[in-house]
Scaffold this motif. Sequence first.
Motif, PDB file in Angstrom:
ATOM      1  N   MET A 289       0.829  -1.208   0.000  1.00  0.00           N
ATOM      2  CA  MET A 289       0.000   0.000   0.000  1.00  0.00           C
ATOM      3  C   MET A 289       0.864   1.259   0.000  1.00  0.00           C
ATOM      4  N   GLN A 313      -3.561  -1.235  -4.446  1.00  0.00           N
ATOM      5  CA  GLN A 313      -4.818  -1.969  -4.287  1.00  0.00           C
ATOM      6  C   GLN A 313      -4.545  -3.415  -3.874  1.00  0.00           C
ATOM      7  N   TYR A 316      -4.447  -3.650  -0.239  1.00  0.00           N
ATOM      8  CA  TYR A 316      -5.766  -3.746   0.394  1.00  0.00           C
ATOM      9  C   TYR A 316      -6.300  -5.178   0.305  1.00  0.00           C
ATOM     10  N   SER A 337     -14.555 -10.865   2.503  1.00  0.00           N
ATOM     11  CA  SER A 337     -14.211  -9.464   2.226  1.00  0.00           C
ATOM     12  C   SER A 337     -13.275  -9.353   1.033  1.00  0.00           C
ATOM     13  N   PHE A 341     -14.093  -7.523  -2.510  1.00  0.00           N
ATOM     14  CA  PHE A 341     -13.148  -6.504  -2.987  1.00  0.00           C
ATOM     15  C   PHE A 341     -12.745  -6.804  -4.428  1.00  0.00           C
ATOM     16  N   TYR A 345     -13.421  -4.294  -7.464  1.00  0.00           N
ATOM     17  CA  TYR A 345     -12.233  -3.820  -8.170  1.00  0.00           C
ATOM     18  C   TYR A 345     -12.325  -4.116  -9.658  1.00  0.00           C
ATOM     19  N   GLY A 394     -12.169   5.028  -2.561  1.00  0.00           N
ATOM     20  CA  GLY A 394     -12.979   4.476  -1.479  1.00  0.00           C
ATOM     21  C   GLY A 394     -13.958   5.471  -0.912  1.00  0.00           C
ATOM     22  N   GLY A 400     -16.107   0.796  -4.289  1.00  0.00           N
ATOM     23  CA  GLY A 400     -14.843   0.848  -3.574  1.00  0.00           C
ATOM     24  C   GLY A 400     -14.999   1.185  -2.109  1.00  0.00           C
ATOM     25  N   LYS A 404     -13.773  -1.433   0.817  1.00  0.00           N
ATOM     26  CA  LYS A 404     -12.773  -1.077   1.824  1.00  0.00           C
ATOM     27  C   LYS A 404     -13.360  -1.150   3.230  1.00  0.00           C
ATOM     28  N   PHE A 408     -11.649  -3.580   5.874  1.00  0.00           N
ATOM     29  CA  PHE A 408     -11.109  -2.987   7.099  1.00  0.00           C
ATOM     30  C   PHE A 408     -11.801  -3.581   8.325  1.00  0.00           C
ATOM     31  N   GLY A 423      -4.424   1.034   6.329  1.00  0.00           N
ATOM     32  CA  GLY A 423      -5.229   1.081   5.118  1.00  0.00           C
ATOM     33  C   GLY A 423      -5.977   2.383   4.958  1.00  0.00           C
ATOM     34  N   SER A 427      -5.435   5.184   2.060  1.00  0.00           N
ATOM     35  CA  SER A 427      -6.565   5.627   1.237  1.00  0.00           C
ATOM     36  C   SER A 427      -6.606   7.140   1.150  1.00  0.00           C
TER      37      SER A 427
END
Length: 491
Positions: A289, A313, A316, A337, A341, A345, A394, A400, A404, A408, A423, A427
């Motif tokens: 990241m 990305q 993440y 998750s 994502f 994405y 995000g 997005g 996220k 998270f 994260g 972002s």
Amino acid sequence: MESVNLIGPQLLLMAVGGLLLVCDAFATLLGPRRWLVWYVVGTPALALLGGLGSLLWAVAHAVTDTRGSAFFGTYELDDFSLFFAVLFAGVVIAVVLFSVDYLRGNRHQAEYYALVLASAAGLMFLAGARDLIAIFVALELTSICQFILAGFLKDDRSSEAGIKYLLLGAVAAALTLYGMALLFGLSGSTSLAGIAQAAAGADERRLGFVLASVLLAVGLGFKMAIVPSQMWVPDVYQGAPTPVTGYLSVGSKAAGFAVAMRIFVEGLGDRAIAPDWAMMFAVLSVLSMTLGNVVALVQNDIKRLLGYSSIAQAGYFLIGLAAVAAGEPQVELGVGSLLFFAASYAFTNLGAFACVIAISHRIGSDSIADYTGMARRSPLLALALTLCLVSLTGIPPTAGFVAKLYIFNAAVQADLVWLAVAGVVNSVVSAYYYLRIVLNMYVGEPTSPEPVRPTPLLALTTAAAVAGLLALGVFPFPVIEAAEAAARVLS
């Protein structure tokens, strides 16, 4: 025949790819006019039918609840592999649609589309393979096709991208194979189930399994575009044909994470080993990241910027993988998750690259400076690209933001609050370079008054991607439920 049915979506892609090459070989016998019609209409139409057929076959498996093992357990059709089969088939359709105008006039379209279809079949095999040998064969099938696609244009930049991708890919394949060989030596089996059984309670061999995890993380990290295997990303993204860049950024990355989840969660998920690789992925997440976002701040080429963005990305993505085993076991939340994502994405990045193709191909430049005033030259394209960049940042109400928030939350539930904070900070950093492009498009005088209009196919692809990222941002629950159902397979 049951095994053939289970891998039907992949077989259809490969069969259509072969048919494209056969038809192309006989196209010259049709005469100049018919040959031209085949290149302009027939080749992309047949490739598109292959992608649509594969998507429908995968959806039919999901609707009819068709599940099972194929070829002596080396491939598993379950909710996890079906999730990625639908995702990859959708990606293939999008890539074909925004390749049509990009390749217009190219005499090697059949080879291009055949390579895209064959590599997509490899991606699908990766998501469902449950044996190390099957995983490696699928990995090489998709990798070799993508090496050729990266150098497809044969100019200086494309050739450089292809050779760099090939050389670094060979190193990554060697590291992956070393890790697999070590796992086989420790467990005496190439199946993930056998490896999991050997890893359970193997305290005296724990160090060997950890070393194998490190080798596999670095090798598969090439597909995932994570530190320390990210060196190829900016040059390949800049030099490869833009549709191929979009394909690599979504399809290749998602497949890398799919096979990583198979190996690490299903094969190396024992509590004695999982905390070690989970912490390794947590550290690699922060490094990916941070490196991606910091270097992206100074980029002036939009494809290189999206390349470094892709590295960020991937960081993440890794949060979800790290959350699987850290703290209390929570496979469903961590894997779910990550899958959501991946879906969000896919819509976001395919939409962004469709906009880049429409704009850059028209103005003849990938420089961010040349996007200045684009909102006046093409308001709808500027709006679409803005929404994609907002989703990558995000910000609600886009996919997005939900992705996220979901990932998270998985980190927080796994007692990795520091990783979630990292994260969020990253972002915020990414907002600077994403929104800088938006500012360029809406503030300042355009470099030319000539309007920029996308072709109908590009407009269709862009509209579908933007609609998808907005739909997932407003009503994400059906995809979240599908992601959680797929995650339960690994739990």
